[in-house]
Design a protein around this motif. Structure first.
Motif, PDB file in Angstrom:
ATOM      1  N   PHE A   1      23.638 158.165  42.836  1.00 19.12           N
ATOM      2  CA  PHE A   1      23.558 157.503  43.876  1.00 19.12           C
ATOM      3  C   PHE A   1      25.241 157.661  44.260  1.00 19.12           C
ATOM      4  O   PHE A   1      25.386 157.616  45.616  1.00 19.12           O
ATOM      5  N   ASP A   2      26.180 157.247  43.420  1.00 16.41           N
ATOM      6  CA  ASP A   2      27.499 157.276  43.833  1.00 16.41           C
ATOM      7  C   ASP A   2      28.015 158.469  44.317  1.00 16.41           C
ATOM      8  O   ASP A   2      28.827 158.401  45.252  1.00 16.41           O
TER       9      ASP A   2
ATOM     10  N   GLU B   1      12.217 156.575  30.582  1.00 13.91           N
ATOM     11  CA  GLU B   1      12.446 157.482  31.816  1.00 13.91           C
ATOM     12  C   GLU B   1      12.174 156.433  33.106  1.00 13.91           C
ATOM     13  O   GLU B   1      12.890 156.515  34.165  1.00 13.91           O
ATOM     14  N   LYS B   2      10.924 156.122  33.018  1.00 15.50           N
ATOM     15  CA  LYS B   2      10.540 155.122  33.917  1.00 15.50           C
ATOM     16  C   LYS B   2      11.494 154.064  34.403  1.00 15.50           C
ATOM     17  O   LYS B   2      11.741 153.619  35.639  1.00 15.50           O
ATOM     18  N   GLU B   3      11.835 153.369  33.363  1.00 14.33           N
ATOM     19  CA  GLU B   3      12.854 152.218  33.404  1.00 14.33           C
ATOM     20  C   GLU B   3      14.173 152.556  33.895  1.00 14.33           C
ATOM     21  O   GLU B   3      14.855 152.037  34.872  1.00 14.33           O
ATOM     22  N   ASP B   4      14.726 153.782  33.658  1.00 11.87           N
ATOM     23  CA  ASP B   4      15.936 154.606  34.035  1.00 11.87           C
ATOM     24  C   ASP B   4      15.709 154.669  35.732  1.00 11.87           C
ATOM     25  O   ASP B   4      16.848 154.351  36.500  1.00 11.87           O
TER      26      ASP B   4
ATOM     27  N   THR C   1      15.862 151.327  37.467  1.00  9.38           N
ATOM     28  CA  THR C   1      17.255 151.056  37.515  1.00  9.38           C
ATOM     29  C   THR C   1      18.274 151.709  38.731  1.00  9.38           C
ATOM     30  O   THR C   1      18.740 151.113  39.389  1.00  9.38           O
ATOM     31  N   LEU C   2      17.806 152.971  38.524  1.00  7.44           N
ATOM     32  CA  LEU C   2      18.679 153.740  39.718  1.00  7.44           C
ATOM     33  C   LEU C   2      18.339 153.265  41.126  1.00  7.44           C
ATOM     34  O   LEU C   2      18.972 153.423  41.939  1.00  7.44           O
TER      35      LEU C   2
ATOM     36  N   ALA D   1      20.666 151.973  43.766  1.00  7.59           N
ATOM     37  CA  ALA D   1      20.995 152.888  45.206  1.00  7.59           C
ATOM     38  C   ALA D   1      20.461 151.805  46.271  1.00  7.59           C
ATOM     39  O   ALA D   1      21.079 151.787  47.291  1.00  7.59           O
ATOM     40  N   ASN D   2      19.460 150.783  45.969  1.00 10.76           N
ATOM     41  CA  ASN D   2      19.343 149.970  47.156  1.00 10.76           C
ATOM     42  C   ASN D   2      20.482 148.977  47.193  1.00 10.76           C
ATOM     43  O   ASN D   2      20.741 148.673  48.619  1.00 10.76           O
TER      44      ASN D   2
END
Length: 145
Positions: free
Chosen positions: A5-6, A82-85, A88-89, A93-94
């Motif tokens: 996102f960054d 992977e789902k938790e990552d 988090t993303l 991003a929000n």
């Protein structure tokens, strides 16, 4: 994950800054030329095209950021980590999009203030010119009548 996102945020900011600079230059260019009403039509159309390009580019960059983030969505049978990552993303991003909204609002508020200052300057100049022309006519009338 946050780097995803960054990078999209950085590209969006850079693109918008560039487009805003083009808008600012167009407004300044229009003000410096100070043309007649007939010539304003072409200048106005160029300015409106630049505003549309800026809006379209910003919208496209937001779509690009969305695609970058959502492309990281894990499959339904991916490991829980992977789902938790990804969650988090999405949260990051929000929050980033919220920061971008504030940043975009601030930059456009500054641009609007610049445009208002230029319009005020032009209006003041026109009024001053009109006053001088009126005064010159009065002087001529006083000389001959």
């Amino acid at each position: 994950m946050n780097l995803t996102f960054d990078q999209a945020e950085s590209e969006l900011k850079s693109s918008i800054q560039s487009d805003i600079k083009k808008l600012q230059n167009k407004v300044i260019s229009m003000a410096q030329r100070g043309r007649t009403n007939n010539e304003f039509a072409a200048e106005e159309a160029a300015f409106i095209r630049q505003v549309k390009r800026t809006k379209d580019a910003a919208s496209q960059r937001c779509d690009d950021a969305q695609k970058i983030v959502t492309s990281k969505r894990p499959s339904p049978n991916a490991p829980e980590r992977e789902k938790e990552d990804y969650r988090t993303l999405l949260r990051y991003a929000n929050e980033g999009m919220s920061r971008l909204q504030v940043w975009i609002t601030n930059i456009f508020n500054q641009l609007i203030n610049i445009v208002r200052q230029i319009v005020d300057w032009i209006w003041d100049s026109i009024v001053d010119i009109g006053t001088r022309i009126g005064s010159a006519f009065r002087d001529v009338i006083d000389l001959f009548f």
